[in-house]
Design a protein around this motif. Structure first.
Motif, PDB file in Angstrom:
ATOM      1  N   VAL A 192       0.920  -1.361  -0.070  1.00 38.02           N
ATOM      2  CA  VAL A 192      -0.035  -0.168   0.014  1.00 38.02           C
ATOM      3  C   VAL A 192       0.926   1.390  -0.102  1.00 38.02           C
ATOM      4  N   ASN A 193       1.920   1.068   0.284  1.00 37.28           N
ATOM      5  CA  ASN A 193       3.153   2.126   0.380  1.00 37.28           C
ATOM      6  C   ASN A 193       3.305   2.468  -1.211  1.00 37.28           C
ATOM      7  N   GLN A 194       3.321   3.829  -1.416  1.00 41.36           N
ATOM      8  CA  GLN A 194       3.296   4.215  -3.172  1.00 41.36           C
ATOM      9  C   GLN A 194       4.782   4.343  -3.407  1.00 41.36           C
ATOM     10  N   LYS A 195       5.719   4.360  -2.492  1.00 38.02           N
ATOM     11  CA  LYS A 195       7.200   4.456  -2.763  1.00 38.02           C
ATOM     12  C   LYS A 195       7.856   3.070  -2.872  1.00 38.02           C
ATOM     13  N   VAL A 196       7.287   2.231  -2.310  1.00 37.16           N
ATOM     14  CA  VAL A 196       7.408   0.618  -2.282  1.00 37.16           C
ATOM     15  C   VAL A 196       6.943   0.388  -3.586  1.00 37.16           C
ATOM     16  N   GLN A 197       5.887   0.567  -4.128  1.00 34.98           N
ATOM     17  CA  GLN A 197       5.294   0.319  -5.283  1.00 34.98           C
ATOM     18  C   GLN A 197       6.074   0.736  -6.495  1.00 34.98           C
ATOM     19  N   ILE A 198       6.505   1.887  -6.409  1.00 34.47           N
ATOM     20  CA  ILE A 198       7.349   2.534  -7.427  1.00 34.47           C
ATOM     21  C   ILE A 198       8.770   1.653  -7.487  1.00 34.47           C
ATOM     22  N   ALA A 199       9.334   1.458  -6.347  1.00 31.05           N
ATOM     23  CA  ALA A 199      10.589   0.811  -6.402  1.00 31.05           C
ATOM     24  C   ALA A 199      10.375  -0.654  -6.860  1.00 31.05           C
ATOM     25  N   GLY A 200       9.148  -1.314  -6.555  1.00 27.61           N
ATOM     26  CA  GLY A 200       8.946  -2.470  -7.092  1.00 27.61           C
ATOM     27  C   GLY A 200       8.572  -2.714  -8.660  1.00 27.61           C
ATOM     28  N   PHE A 201       7.844  -1.374  -9.150  1.00 30.32           N
ATOM     29  CA  PHE A 201       7.775  -1.364 -10.472  1.00 30.32           C
ATOM     30  C   PHE A 201       9.110  -1.519 -11.295  1.00 30.32           C
ATOM     31  N   ALA A 202      10.030  -0.496 -10.864  1.00 28.74           N
ATOM     32  CA  ALA A 202      11.308  -0.383 -11.561  1.00 28.74           C
ATOM     33  C   ALA A 202      12.079  -1.630 -11.346  1.00 28.74           C
ATOM     34  N   MET A 203      11.898  -2.370 -10.315  1.00 27.14           N
ATOM     35  CA  MET A 203      12.829  -3.671 -10.219  1.00 27.14           C
ATOM     36  C   MET A 203      12.023  -4.810 -11.041  1.00 27.14           C
ATOM     37  N   PHE A 204      10.862  -5.110 -10.998  1.00 31.47           N
ATOM     38  CA  PHE A 204      10.190  -6.017 -11.720  1.00 31.47           C
ATOM     39  C   PHE A 204      10.166  -5.921 -13.095  1.00 31.47           C
ATOM     40  N   LEU A 205       9.968  -4.462 -13.519  1.00 34.16           N
ATOM     41  CA  LEU A 205      10.019  -4.311 -14.932  1.00 34.16           C
ATOM     42  C   LEU A 205      11.613  -4.907 -15.572  1.00 34.16           C
ATOM     43  N   ILE A 206      12.589  -4.505 -14.804  1.00 30.25           N
ATOM     44  CA  ILE A 206      13.921  -5.046 -15.187  1.00 30.25           C
ATOM     45  C   ILE A 206      13.932  -6.505 -15.216  1.00 30.25           C
ATOM     46  N   PHE A 207      13.424  -7.275 -14.206  1.00 28.43           N
ATOM     47  CA  PHE A 207      13.319  -8.686 -14.259  1.00 28.43           C
ATOM     48  C   PHE A 207      12.652  -9.246 -15.155  1.00 28.43           C
ATOM     49  N   TYR A 208      11.619  -8.677 -15.687  1.00 28.56           N
ATOM     50  CA  TYR A 208      10.645  -9.250 -16.632  1.00 28.56           C
ATOM     51  C   TYR A 208      11.460  -9.039 -18.102  1.00 28.56           C
ATOM     52  N   VAL A 209      11.862  -7.976 -18.484  1.00 22.92           N
ATOM     53  CA  VAL A 209      12.669  -7.656 -19.601  1.00 22.92           C
ATOM     54  C   VAL A 209      13.845  -8.578 -19.637  1.00 22.92           C
ATOM     55  N   PHE A 210      14.426  -8.702 -18.676  1.00 19.83           N
ATOM     56  CA  PHE A 210      15.643  -9.505 -18.718  1.00 19.83           C
ATOM     57  C   PHE A 210      15.215 -11.274 -18.823  1.00 19.83           C
ATOM     58  N   THR A 211      14.043 -11.386 -18.182  1.00 23.00           N
ATOM     59  CA  THR A 211      13.396 -12.931 -18.342  1.00 23.00           C
ATOM     60  C   THR A 211      13.258 -13.061 -20.000  1.00 23.00           C
ATOM     61  N   LEU A 212      12.553 -12.039 -20.511  1.00 24.32           N
ATOM     62  CA  LEU A 212      12.080 -12.410 -21.902  1.00 24.32           C
ATOM     63  C   LEU A 212      13.388 -12.561 -22.583  1.00 24.32           C
ATOM     64  N   ILE A 213      14.344 -11.642 -22.467  1.00 19.97           N
ATOM     65  CA  ILE A 213      15.478 -11.635 -23.274  1.00 19.97           C
ATOM     66  C   ILE A 213      16.248 -12.963 -23.112  1.00 19.97           C
ATOM     67  N   GLY A 214      16.689 -13.368 -21.827  1.00 20.37           N
ATOM     68  CA  GLY A 214      17.280 -14.539 -21.669  1.00 20.37           C
ATOM     69  C   GLY A 214      16.562 -15.576 -22.028  1.00 20.37           C
ATOM     70  N   ASN A 215      15.432 -16.152 -21.942  1.00 16.47           N
ATOM     71  CA  ASN A 215      14.781 -17.174 -22.273  1.00 16.47           C
ATOM     72  C   ASN A 215      14.294 -17.283 -23.784  1.00 16.47           C
ATOM     73  N   ILE A 216      14.138 -16.169 -24.161  1.00 19.02           N
ATOM     74  CA  ILE A 216      14.057 -16.278 -25.812  1.00 19.02           C
ATOM     75  C   ILE A 216      15.127 -16.307 -26.399  1.00 19.02           C
ATOM     76  N   LEU A 217      16.208 -15.965 -25.993  1.00 15.86           N
ATOM     77  CA  LEU A 217      17.573 -16.006 -26.570  1.00 15.86           C
ATOM     78  C   LEU A 217      18.057 -17.429 -26.452  1.00 15.86           C
ATOM     79  N   ILE A 218      17.679 -18.206 -25.565  1.00 19.39           N
ATOM     80  CA  ILE A 218      17.900 -19.510 -25.227  1.00 19.39           C
ATOM     81  C   ILE A 218      17.375 -20.360 -26.232  1.00 19.39           C
ATOM     82  N   VAL A 219      15.975 -20.001 -26.360  1.00 15.76           N
ATOM     83  CA  VAL A 219      15.219 -20.944 -27.241  1.00 15.76           C
ATOM     84  C   VAL A 219      15.719 -20.665 -28.862  1.00 15.76           C
ATOM     85  N   ILE A 220      16.062 -19.414 -29.214  1.00 10.97           N
ATOM     86  CA  ILE A 220      16.712 -19.319 -30.342  1.00 10.97           C
ATOM     87  C   ILE A 220      17.945 -19.916 -30.508  1.00 10.97           C
ATOM     88  N   THR A 221      18.783 -19.697 -29.592  1.00  8.26           N
ATOM     89  CA  THR A 221      20.311 -20.496 -29.687  1.00  8.26           C
ATOM     90  C   THR A 221      19.952 -21.935 -30.043  1.00  8.26           C
TER      91      THR A 221
END
Length: 330
Positions: free
Chosen positions: A36-65
């Motif tokens: 419910v803390n707005q600052k925590v939510q914003i920090a979580g947004f930045a962190m999990f956006l990075i996690f999600y982008v790298f998850t997509l890049i890493g796993n898709i790269l493995i499939v392509i390889t």
């Protein structure tokens, strides 16, 4: 005349009382979000956006390889590419909605989409458990029966195993979702999590869910326990077999299955289904932490583990990146 009016008024009043007592069907569900803390939510947004982008890049790269490099056209990497595909799908089921809800005050999700999210969440989670078990069997055959490996794990068998594990995950997900959907829902309409899952959703039902909870625990718990036993037995046999091999062969075999064993340990150690379905549907503060790890962190760790611990994969990735750089220069 006055008697008739009085009788009519009384009937209307009784209908009003009945309507007031009747439950209102839940059409939308409110998600509690990460905090419910707005600052925590914003920090979580930045962190999990990075996690999600790298998850997509890493796993898709493995499939392509794996598809690109013919040296990786083996049963082990066939199943690895399936694992990467599952991780992309599993993360996509929950993380994008969580990121969007960070900027929303109400965090609403329609009940139909909530059910759809539950279905795919359990489909990919259960299929991944089955896949890790099949990969353990693949390593067992490769290390303990190397001469029969290509006969036992031929492509026909690999495809059949892939179809079987996806079918098993689908049946499991349909069973859980069906048990959940048939319940009557009349409120409350709030889930204390950032996605819809069976234990939280059935608490919204306006009926006794004790039997349903037992069926859910039995279903998911049995799958988790059986797969865990198979994994433990497989690696116990592998370790015993490695003791009889020469040091060089032992080192190579350990290196081959180390990445898979690490993923299995992370997945089972932090498995959402083992944590949640080993107890009744009660909410604990730790649930969100485990949910975050299971849906956002684990899919990111898998490509990191398999690329850093696997020489063949690293060489194939370097070769692929070199080829892509060469095309860019041209």
């Amino acid at each position: 005349m006055g008697h008739c009016l009085q009788k009519t008024s009384m009937m209307r009043y009784r209908k009003y009382l009945r309507r007031k007592r009747e439950p209102t069907l839940v059409t939308y569900v409110r998600l509690g979000g990460l905090s419910v803390n707005q600052k925590v939510q914003i920090a979580g947004f930045a962190m999990f956006l990075i996690f999600y982008v790298f998850t997509l890049i890493g796993n898709i790269l493995i499939v392509i390889t794996v598809i690109y490099d013919h040296r990786l056209h083996t049963p082990m990497y066939f199943f690895l590419s399936n694992l990467s595909f599952i991780d992309v799908c599993h993360s996509t089921v929950t993380v994008p909605k969580m990121l969007i809800d960070t900027w929303s005050e109400e965090k609403l999700i329609s009940f139909d989409i909530c059910v759809t999210q539950m279905f795919f969440l359990h489909l990919f989670a259960c299929t991944e458990i089955f896949l890790l078990t099949v990969m353990a069997y693949d390593r067992y055959v490769a290390i303990c029966k190397p001469l029969q490996y290509m006969t036992v794990m031929n492509w026909k068998v690999c495809v059949l195993l892939a179809v079987a594990l996806w079918t098993g995950g689908t049946i499991h997900s349909i069973a859980l979702t069906s048990l959940t959907v048939k319940l009557p829902y009349c409120g409350p309409d709030e889930i204390d999590n950032f996605f819809c899952d069976v234990p939280q959703v059935i608490k919204l039902a306006c009926t006794d869910t004790h039997i349903i909870e037992i069926l859910i625990i039995s279903n998911s718990g049995l799958i988790s326990v059986v797969c865990f036993v198979v994994l433990v037995v497989s690696y116990a046999v592998i370790l015993v077999s490695l003791r009889q091999q020469i040091s060089e062969g032992r080192r190579k075999a350990l290196s081959t299955c180390a990445a898979h064993l690490t993923v299995v340990t992370l997945f089972l150690g932090h498995s959402f289904c083992i944590f949640v379905y080993s107890r009744p549907s009660t909410s604990l503060p730790e649930d969100k932490i485990v949910s975050v790890f299971f849906t956002a962190v684990t899919p990111l760790l898998n490509p990191i583990i398999y690329t850093l611990r696997n020489e063949d994969m690293k060489n194939a990735l370097n070769k692929l990146m070199g080829r892509m750089e060469g095309k860019e220069k041209q």
